[in-house]
Design an enzyme around this catalytic site. Sequence first.
Site, PDB file in Angstrom:
ATOM      1  N   ILE A 203       0.883  -1.160   0.000  1.00 21.06           N
ATOM      2  CA  ILE A 203       0.000   0.000   0.000  1.00 21.06           C
ATOM      3  C   ILE A 203       0.921   1.210   0.000  1.00 21.06           C
ATOM      4  CG2 ILE A 203      -1.933   1.149   1.124  1.00 21.06           C
ATOM      5  CD1 ILE A 203      -2.519  -1.749   0.260  1.00 21.06           C
ATOM      6  N   ARG A 293       5.351  -2.857  23.273  1.00 21.39           N
ATOM      7  CA  ARG A 293       6.252  -2.109  24.168  1.00 21.39           C
ATOM      8  C   ARG A 293       5.877  -0.643  24.098  1.00 21.39           C
ATOM      9  NH1 ARG A 293       8.967   0.393  20.131  1.00 21.39           N
ATOM     10  NH2 ARG A 293       9.409  -0.806  18.247  1.00 21.39           N
TER      11      ARG A 293
END
Length: 455
Positions: A203, A293
């Site tokens: 994309i 994280r």
Amino acid sequence: MFNKILIANRGEIAVRIIRAARELGVGTVAIYSTADRDALHVHLADEAICVGPARSTESYLNMNNILSAAVATGAQAIHPGFGFLSENSKFARLCEEMNIKFIGPSAKVMDMMGDKINARAEMIKAGVPVTPGSEGEVHTTDEAVKIAEEIGYPIMLKASAGGGGKGIRKVNNVEELVPAFEAAQAEAQAAFGNGAMFIERMIFPARHIEVQILGDSQGNVIHLGERDCSLQRNNQKVLEESPSVAIGHTLRNEITAAAVKAAQHVSYENAGTIEFLLDESSGKFYFMEMNTRVQVEHPVTEFVSDVDIVKEQIRVANGNELSVKQEDVTFSGHAIECRINAENPKFNFAPSPGKITNLFLPSGGVGLRVDSAMYSGYSIPPYYDSMIAKVIVHGENRFEALMKMQRALLEFDVEGVITNVDFQLELISDPHVVAGDYDTSFLGNVFLPEYQKED
């Protein structure tokens, strides 16, 4: 609340975690390599312990030494920050086995979402849109050629266990595929010890949109809005902002709802980020990956949401509920972050380690923050990432934030090493960036060619 946590990291993120812990009344233990003996995080922590030589593999990636340091100092939890062991499920599992709380998701969830192929399969189950691509691991060029023909060019080759821009290649046609696949696979094997690849339709150009989520052990999951991270060089983010100018109210609701759905599907706990690619021409967005994280760019979200993400991480790891519910989260103004690196943009961004002989960090006014571990007289070691600071600004609107960032970068003064401050100043002043008219192709295809022509 924990009495003491160990920070398994270095640099500005270690300093950031130490400050958050101290404000919560939690003691801190810093780890350091021999090259970081004089680092700021070592001076700021309540205790510090050397875990090995300069090389990361012998210090900041040395699980046994880090866990031994935690035991020796009586730390009840370990915050991994970002990079190093932050997304290493083996390390998280070892922490669990030793009854040391890993400040992040469980090893099981990390395995599920850290592997891009597994994550893709889970998102399909959750009903989150994904790009057309391979259904499992791809190991050979013959497999790659067949799959690419089925989904159509251009495609992206990605390391299944990848991150940080490693093991990624764009391929426009079949002639480029075999050499690109072999190069990406070799890079993935060297970086992650795993050469498994997967393939997605590319994309491109697109907007790189990510949504910050937080989850607790009671099953609560919220989002803190989106960040636009489309300004990238070699798949590495350079500048981030929140909110994205490319997203309206309806699309914002859809993409943040998809992120929450993704996190709920895997019973996610702690801070995480769902990354999407947005095709502006169609208005469709696609799941790209999840980062399990805290992110480098978390401060822009903290500014617009007024939620301290690192403190929430520590509270959630301690077993507390999130301090805010979704209906309590409100968004105000606009925030921008520029990453400041010790590198030479005029020389292909070559790292520029060395001794800082003079330093002045921008300050003054409301809505300006500099996250850094630098100080005058500090020697930047050549062994680690070149990022030395983050300048983050917040304004009532995007124009004010842009002007504030320009002012801050003009004040930023560091002598002794070469930095990308002037590069960032030119970027934040570029008419396309000022207008919000950019995507993932802009930096490499438009800005850099013109920038590199300059003397």
